[in-house]
Design an enzyme around this catalytic site. Structure first.
Site, PDB file in Angstrom:
ATOM      1  N   ASP A   1     -16.690 -95.854  69.580  1.00 29.42           N
ATOM      2  CA  ASP A   1     -16.758 -97.436  68.800  1.00 29.42           C
ATOM      3  C   ASP A   1     -15.447 -98.020  68.674  1.00 29.42           C
ATOM      4  O   ASP A   1     -15.260 -98.496  67.553  1.00 29.42           O
ATOM      5  CB  ASP A   1     -17.506 -97.190  67.301  1.00 29.42           C
ATOM      6  CG  ASP A   1     -18.013 -98.489  66.816  1.00 29.42           C
ATOM      7  OD1 ASP A   1     -18.119 -99.447  67.630  1.00 29.42           O
ATOM      8  OD2 ASP A   1     -18.147 -98.371  65.555  1.00 29.42           O
TER       9      ASP A   1
ATOM     10  N   ASP B   1     -13.148 -94.701  61.672  1.00 30.71           N
ATOM     11  CA  ASP B   1     -14.429 -94.703  61.894  1.00 30.71           C
ATOM     12  C   ASP B   1     -14.884 -93.845  63.145  1.00 30.71           C
ATOM     13  O   ASP B   1     -15.327 -94.282  64.124  1.00 30.71           O
ATOM     14  CB  ASP B   1     -14.994 -96.096  62.188  1.00 30.71           C
ATOM     15  CG  ASP B   1     -16.499 -96.295  61.858  1.00 30.71           C
ATOM     16  OD1 ASP B   1     -17.127 -95.181  61.798  1.00 30.71           O
ATOM     17  OD2 ASP B   1     -16.776 -97.488  62.110  1.00 30.71           O
TER      18      ASP B   1
END
Ligand code: ATP
Ligand code: MN
Length: 255
Positions: free
Chosen positions: A192, A208
């Protein structure tokens, strides 16, 4: 009552009497019993002394800024134990060869998700890919190094207007270098990577890591391709002469 007292302590509600603060609102909205118990577990061990700010409220998790008992700043990512992202989480975990038994219970599945992000952070650090240092995890709570000082580090997306071509070129090298290093040396992919998950600080830091996984995962090539695509198209829009994404993908996927 002991728990409530501890939580009030952790939130600094004693001193500040901000029962209507944003922090308290976010807390009461998303914190179930397990979360409260987990926070107080960390409180009693000095791992979380105070949570003073909301860094982000998301679909799956909320991230808070805080201090530990030694006065170090920390970032605390707290996953919702009832999430609408259940299916996605389940699919990602099911494809990860590192994850054995998958609990049927949503709450427990979120615990597995939290632990996996912690492991991902450790693994990224091991291969010298810049990420927040993981400090501790338990149930749905993940404590990590705070990137920033009095103010949190901005995301690349937040500062892009003030950057010059040269900055973008350096950041592109950092991002693509991280993809390659993770894949080749760490047998790993972030999955991501974007201008939203790169913090700009003294050095850029990738955050993240919840969807990151290992090469052996049957989804890993899809994720690798996605990261390469996102990064090349973002930096191409910023005027960087980027690698050809298909070529880069073949080069990495080939071995
Ligand atoms: P989103 O769904 O918005 O991507 P998320 O729930 O996946 O969020 P993260 O991306 O990990 O969670 O974190 C959300 C935000 O919190 C980040 O964009 C960043 O601003 C802040 N943040 C996360 N980790 C840290 C950290 N270690 N230090 C400082 N800020 C952080
Ligand atoms: Mn994010």
């Amino acid at each position: 009552e002991r728990l409530d007292r501890e939580i009030a302590e952790v939130l600094g509600l004693r001193e500040r009497r901000e029962k209507d603060s944003e922090l308290f609102k976010v807390f009461s909205e998303v914190f179930d019993r397990t979360t409260v118990e987990t926070i107080s577990y960390f409180y009693r061990r000095g791992k979380i002394d105070l949570l003073y700010g909301v860094l982000s409220t998301g679909k799956e998790a909320n991230v808070f800024a805080g201090f530990d008992a030694q006065g170090n700043r920390i970032a605390v990512k707290i996953y919702r134990t009832y999430t609408t992202e259940f299916r996605r989480i389940w699919e990602y975990l099911a494809a990860d060869p590192r994850v054995g038994y998958l609990p049927k219970d949503i709450r427990k599945l979120v615990f597995v998700w939290t632990r996996r992000e912690f492991k991902n952070l450790q693994r990224a650090m091991k291969y010298a890919v810049r990420a927040p240092e993981p400090i501790a995890f338990r149930n749905n709570v993940l404590i990590m190094e705070f990137i920033g000082d009095e103010t949190p580090a901005p995301r690349l997306k937040d500062v892009e207007k003030s950057l010059e071509k040269k900055d973008f070129e350096e950041l592109y090298d950092f991002a693509m270098g991280s993809i390659e290093r993770l894949w080749k040396r760490g047998d790993m992919v972030h999955g991501d990577l974007s201008e939203y998950n790169i913090l700009i600080w003294e050095e850029p830091v990738i955050i993240d890591w919840s969807q990151a996984t290992v090469k052996r995962n049957r989804m890993s090539l899809t994720l690798l391709y996605r990261d390469i695509k996102n990064i090349t198209s973002y930096f191409a829009r910023k005027g960087v002469s980027v690698d050809d994404p298909e070529e880069k993908f073949r080069e990495l996927a080939g071995d």
